[in-house]
Design an enzyme around this catalytic site. Structure first.
Site, PDB file in Angstrom:
ATOM      1  N   VAL A 135      -7.010  31.295 -51.528  1.00 25.26           N
ATOM      2  CA  VAL A 135      -5.673  31.145 -52.109  1.00 25.26           C
ATOM      3  C   VAL A 135      -4.725  30.441 -51.135  1.00 25.26           C
ATOM      4  O   VAL A 135      -4.026  29.499 -51.497  1.00 25.26           O
ATOM      5  CB  VAL A 135      -5.115  32.540 -52.503  1.00 25.26           C
TER       6      VAL A 135
ATOM      7  N   THR B 143      -3.031  39.842 -54.947  1.00 23.97           N
ATOM      8  CA  THR B 143      -3.034  40.632 -56.184  1.00 23.97           C
ATOM      9  C   THR B 143      -2.929  42.111 -55.843  1.00 23.97           C
ATOM     10  O   THR B 143      -3.725  42.627 -55.036  1.00 23.97           O
ATOM     11  CB  THR B 143      -4.342  40.377 -56.960  1.00 23.97           C
TER      12      THR B 143
ATOM     13  N   ARG C 245     -12.129  30.100 -38.440  1.00 22.70           N
ATOM     14  CA  ARG C 245     -11.655  29.435 -39.670  1.00 22.70           C
ATOM     15  C   ARG C 245     -10.599  28.379 -39.306  1.00 22.70           C
ATOM     16  O   ARG C 245     -10.631  27.265 -39.812  1.00 22.70           O
ATOM     17  CB  ARG C 245     -11.087  30.486 -40.636  1.00 22.70           C
TER      18      ARG C 245
ATOM     19  N   CYS D  88     -11.781  39.383 -57.533  1.00 21.04           N
ATOM     20  CA  CYS D  88     -10.632  39.484 -58.452  1.00 21.04           C
ATOM     21  C   CYS D  88     -10.956  40.396 -59.627  1.00 21.04           C
ATOM     22  O   CYS D  88     -10.575  41.553 -59.626  1.00 21.04           O
ATOM     23  CB  CYS D  88     -10.234  38.093 -58.925  1.00 21.04           C
TER      24      CYS D  88
HETATM   25  N1  LIG Z   1     -10.063  33.913 -54.597  1.00 17.52           N
HETATM   26  C1  LIG Z   1      -9.402  33.727 -55.712  1.00 17.52           C
HETATM   27  O1  LIG Z   1      -9.806  32.956 -56.549  1.00 17.52           O
HETATM   28  C2  LIG Z   1      -8.120  34.457 -56.016  1.00 17.52           C
HETATM   29  C3  LIG Z   1      -7.410  34.101 -57.172  1.00 17.52           C
HETATM   30  C4  LIG Z   1      -6.209  34.718 -57.432  1.00 17.52           C
HETATM   31  C5  LIG Z   1      -5.739  35.692 -56.572  1.00 17.52           C
HETATM   32  N2  LIG Z   1      -6.457  36.046 -55.476  1.00 17.52           N
HETATM   33  C6  LIG Z   1      -5.904  37.062 -54.601  1.00 17.52           C
HETATM   34  O2  LIG Z   1      -5.351  36.408 -53.453  1.00 17.52           O
HETATM   35  C7  LIG Z   1      -5.516  37.201 -52.291  1.00 17.52           C
HETATM   36  C8  LIG Z   1      -6.281  36.428 -51.231  1.00 17.52           C
HETATM   37  O3  LIG Z   1      -7.574  36.172 -51.726  1.00 17.52           O
HETATM   38  P1  LIG Z   1      -8.523  35.059 -51.090  1.00 17.52           P
HETATM   39  O4  LIG Z   1      -9.646  34.896 -52.058  1.00 17.52           O
HETATM   40  O5  LIG Z   1      -7.736  33.880 -50.673  1.00 17.52           O
HETATM   41  O6  LIG Z   1      -9.045  35.838 -49.794  1.00 17.52           O
HETATM   42  P2  LIG Z   1      -9.906  35.207 -48.591  1.00 17.52           P
HETATM   43  O7  LIG Z   1     -10.690  36.313 -48.034  1.00 17.52           O
HETATM   44  O8  LIG Z   1     -10.569  33.951 -49.041  1.00 17.52           O
HETATM   45  O9  LIG Z   1      -8.778  34.765 -47.555  1.00 17.52           O
HETATM   46  C9  LIG Z   1      -7.929  35.636 -46.926  1.00 17.52           C
HETATM   47  C10 LIG Z   1      -7.640  35.119 -45.518  1.00 17.52           C
HETATM   48  O10 LIG Z   1      -6.683  36.006 -44.939  1.00 17.52           O
HETATM   49  C11 LIG Z   1      -7.021  36.167 -43.578  1.00 17.52           C
HETATM   50  N3  LIG Z   1      -6.402  37.401 -43.094  1.00 17.52           N
HETATM   51  C12 LIG Z   1      -6.796  38.685 -43.290  1.00 17.52           C
HETATM   52  N4  LIG Z   1      -5.928  39.539 -42.719  1.00 17.52           N
HETATM   53  C13 LIG Z   1      -4.967  38.784 -42.125  1.00 17.52           C
HETATM   54  C14 LIG Z   1      -3.810  39.073 -41.368  1.00 17.52           C
HETATM   55  N5  LIG Z   1      -3.454  40.330 -41.095  1.00 17.52           N
HETATM   56  N6  LIG Z   1      -3.055  38.040 -40.919  1.00 17.52           N
HETATM   57  C15 LIG Z   1      -3.408  36.763 -41.173  1.00 17.52           C
HETATM   58  N7  LIG Z   1      -4.501  36.421 -41.886  1.00 17.52           N
HETATM   59  C16 LIG Z   1      -5.267  37.416 -42.364  1.00 17.52           C
HETATM   60  C17 LIG Z   1      -8.540  36.180 -43.558  1.00 17.52           C
HETATM   61  O11 LIG Z   1      -9.034  35.864 -42.265  1.00 17.52           O
HETATM   62  C18 LIG Z   1      -8.864  35.123 -44.616  1.00 17.52           C
HETATM   63  O12 LIG Z   1      -9.060  33.844 -44.065  1.00 17.52           O
HETATM   64  C19 LIG Z   1      -6.212  38.478 -52.755  1.00 17.52           C
HETATM   65  O13 LIG Z   1      -5.246  39.434 -53.061  1.00 17.52           O
HETATM   66  C20 LIG Z   1      -6.911  38.040 -54.022  1.00 17.52           C
HETATM   67  O14 LIG Z   1      -7.113  39.112 -54.918  1.00 17.52           O
HETATM   68  C21 LIG Z   1      -7.636  35.434 -55.167  1.00 17.52           C
END
Ligand SMILES: NC(=O)c1ccc[n+]([C@@H]2O[C@H](COP(=O)([O-])OP(=O)(O)OC[C@H]3O[C@@H](n4cnc5c(N)ncnc54)[C@H](O)[C@@H]3O)[C@@H](O)[C@H]2O)c1
Length: 422
Positions: free
Chosen positions: A13, A122, A36, A262
């Site tokens: 995201v 989310t 990353r 999700c």
């Molecule tokens: N993947 C999807 O398609 C999608 C779609 C809609 C909503 N979401 C929601 O968006 C949010 C993020 O999902 P995602 O898929 O991008 O997750 P992800 O795991 O791909 O990415 C999250 C990133 O956050 C970093 N992170 C974790 N803790 C941290 C901190 N304290 N400080 C800084 N960075 C930190 C991680 O290293 C990682 O790179 C979630 O709540 C998910 O439910 C995801």
């Protein structure tokens, strides 16, 4: 307000959002995962959500553009923070808010008067104002809605989907006061070509996102239940759904495995909040239970088909096509394909996994499975688990004999090739 944007969490995201904002704003992306950041700084996104060309076009420009860092002090000069960290569940499927709390601590320490913090992760309704804001207040010593403000804008992207990308998906926005709502909305409207919808409160925006995924989960659970019934009746589920879908208001969902971070997770957030206020969710958790059981169901169907076709189960050679949680992306988080694999292995079956999308090291690290580079031998059974487009061009004649069986979970292979579909 002139926004200098800090994005916290650069995964599926955060990164596409950072790149989109970086076309118009000065953006600093922060992630605790140093490798990353190094990979992204080299111009490549391993999630494949952002092309190398797009990423490199915004990296390290002067003024407008994207700078990436694993050092939180580098986001101190920002005045608008957007938090896109994971929202996971623990082994008992209870929400784990640790990344949200930790990232709020990071931001709280840097917060200045007039700053804006927008959450995108989310969550269930109430997380932003009842869980994150107190952390921001404690760390910063500032007063909420006087010294600093908040917003919530859920993300709707869909990994692997190159059509519905950040800028062309209508985005829900909200703010901690009506005035801040307008500022948050204008900020997103400046990059989202599909438009925005300003929700009246943060809790409404939070609730709207979590029900989008819960609704999908329940609808898929319904067709999964239909698949179980029609399999018993020896009727092809996909044929039934195609016929029913000719009615104008029939929703054409398809049966399958529901994994990822999700749809397979967010309904638990809503159910947990419901429980907190004294309501035990029925439908939401029934849907979850049913969808979570489908990996085992698929494996059992394959085993039954093998016995029916006089194939010896023990030491049989099975090829699983796909291990990701969904098609056309490398994401293996919370994949339910692994449930199929585990059941087959428990019957002493030799299972090869072929998935051209994944990073083999990641699959090895996560599941201890060495994916094969390419199928070259003849298999007793092929289970088409994930509907990657690339599988449509696979030459099945070279990896099957006239005794082999093919089971299609997603119903996307040519029906003439297939012995049974979910
Ligand atoms: N993947 C999807 O398609 C999608 C779609 C809609 C909503 N979401 C929601 O968006 C949010 C993020 O999902 P995602 O898929 O991008 O997750 P992800 O795991 O791909 O990415 C999250 C990133 O956050 C970093 N992170 C974790 N803790 C941290 C901190 N304290 N400080 C800084 N960075 C930190 C991680 O290293 C990682 O790179 C979630 O709540 C998910 O439910 C995801």
């Amino acid at each position: 307000m002139t926004h200098k944007i800090g994005i916290i969490g650069l995964g599926y995201v955060g990164l596409p959002l950072a790149v989109e904002f970086a076309k118009k704003y000065e953006v600093v992306g922060f992630d605790i995962n140093e490798s990353r950041i190094n990979m992204l700084n080299s111009g490549h996104d391993t999630t494949l959500e952002v092309s190398d060309e797009k990423l490199q076009s915004v990296l390290n420009q002067k003024g407008v553009g994207l700078t990436l860092t694993s050092n939180a002090t580098n986001i101190e000069s920002c005045n608008t923070y957007i938090v896109t960290v994971p929202t996971l569940v623990d082994k008992n499927n209870r929400p784990n808010l640790t990344p949200l709390v930790k990232s709020s601590q990071t931001v709280g320490k840097l917060l200045k008067k007039g700053d804006l913090v927008i959450y995108e992760s989310t969550v269930y309704p109430g997380v932003t104002e009842d869980e994150c804001v107190p952390v921001l207040v404690k760390e910063s010593g500032l007063k909420f809605n006087k010294d600093f403000f908040c917003g919530y804008s859920p993300e709707r992207i869909n990994p692997g989907d190159k059509e519905h990308t950040v800028a062309n998906i209508l985005k829900v926005t909200s703010g901690s006061t009506p005035e801040i709502g307008k500022i948050v909305d204008q900020l997103y409207a400046s990059i989202i070509t599909a438009g925005t919808h300003l929700a009246p409160t943060i809790k409404v925006a939070e609730a709207s996102k979590v029900i989008e995924n819960a609704q999908r989960d329940i609808n898929i659970a319904f067709v999964n239940e239909l698949a179980i019934i029609f399999n018993k009746l020896d009727i092809d589920t996909h044929d039934v759904l195609s016929a029913a879908a000719t009615k104008w208001n029939f929703l054409h969902y398809k049966p399958g495995l529901v994994g990822g971070h999700c749809i397979g997770v967010d309904p638990f957030y809503l159910a947990q909040k419901a429980q907190e206020v004294g309501y035990h969710s029925e439908l939401i958790l029934t849907g979850r239970r049913l969808n979570d059981s489908m990996g085992e169901y698929v494996a059992t169907e394959v085993l039954k088909l093998m016995v029916k076709n006089d194939l010896t189960v023990k030491k049989a050679k099975v090829l699983m096509l796909g291990i990701t949680f969904k098609e056309n992306c490398p994401d293996i988080r919370n994949t339910k394909a692994i449930d199929v694999y585990k059941v087959l292995k428990s019957f002493n079956i030799n299972v090869d996994v072929f998935d051209p999308w994944v990073e083999p090291e990641q699959v090895e690290k996560e599941f201890g499975i060495q994916v094969i580079e390419k199928p070259t031998t003849v298999y007793d059974v092929i289970v088409h688990v994930v509907a990657h487009e690339k599988f449509k061009t696979l030459d099945f004649s070279t990896i099957t004999s006239n005794k082999s069986i093919i089971y299609d979970v997603k119903g996307t292979l040519d029906p003439k090739l297939v012995d049974k579909r979910l």
